[in-house]
Scaffold this motif. Structure first.
Motif, short mmCIF file in Angstrom:
data_model
loop_
_atom_site.label_atom_id
_atom_site.label_comp_id
_atom_site.label_asym_id
_atom_site.label_seq_id
_atom_site.Cartn_x
_atom_site.Cartn_y
_atom_site.Cartn_z
N VAL A 195 36.31 37.67 37.59
CA VAL A 195 36.36 38.67 38.65
C VAL A 195 36.89 38.01 39.91
O VAL A 195 36.28 37.06 40.43
N THR A 217 31.26 42.65 39.48
CA THR A 217 30.49 41.72 38.66
C THR A 217 29.66 42.47 37.63
O THR A 217 29.66 42.12 36.44
N VAL A 229 33.11 34.44 38.87
CA VAL A 229 33.34 35.37 39.98
C VAL A 229 33.69 34.56 41.22
O VAL A 229 33.05 33.55 41.51
N ILE A 232 24.96 38.62 44.95
CA ILE A 232 25.05 38.18 43.56
C ILE A 232 23.86 37.29 43.19
O ILE A 232 23.31 37.41 42.09
#
Length: 152
Positions: free
Chosen positions: A61, A75, A90, A101
């Motif tokens: 990502v 995500t 990510v 996150i």
């Protein structure tokens, strides 16, 4: 890039392999960004035994330039295609993504007893931006490697 897997050594006992399922463009971006990450002192989750750790990255990502909450949303969507034992890489440039996150992975560990997520790498690097002015500009990049685990 060919359909073969590409490995990058993190430390003597750790390796990152990019899946052949990633497009050539994704592999090139991920390789470049992993190069930045490897040049820094990578922060690996201290709760994990990293002696023989291999990251099998199946999804990537690129959340650079996206404002909160888009990196987290991308995500969550990408994790749908990640199987147990596989990882998601990510990157983001929004400082809030680090908090978002990290909190998402922590919450998942507490609520998802079947297949919890482990945030293995949570690190920050600086990338010099190419600018026409003589002043040096840097872009802060937040790197995350999230692994889906089996609770057994």
């Amino acid at each position: 890039m060919s359909a073969d897997r590409q490995s990058i050594i993190v430390r003597a006992s750790q390796a990152i392999s990019l899946s052949a399922t990633l497009s050539d463009a994704e592999q090139q971006k991920a390789n470049h960004l992993l190069g930045l990450l490897l040049a820094e002192d990578t922060a690996v989750n201290s709760d994990i035994d990293t002696r023989h750790l291999t990251f099998d990255i199946k999804r990537f990502v690129d959340g650079r330039g996206l404002a909160c909450p888009m990196p987290l949303l991308k995500t969550k969507v990408a994790l749908r295609d990640v199987a147990i034992g596989e990882s998601l890489y990510v990157v983001a440039t929004d400082a809030n993504s680090q908090t978002d996150i990290t909190a998402f992975c922590r919450q998942n560990q507490q609520t998802n007893t079947a297949n919890p997520l482990i945030l293995v790498v949570n690190s920050v690097t600086q990338q010099q931006l190419s600018a026409s002015s003589s002043a040096q500009r840097f872009d802060t990049i937040y790197h995350f490697i999230i692994t889906k685990t089996d609770s057994n």
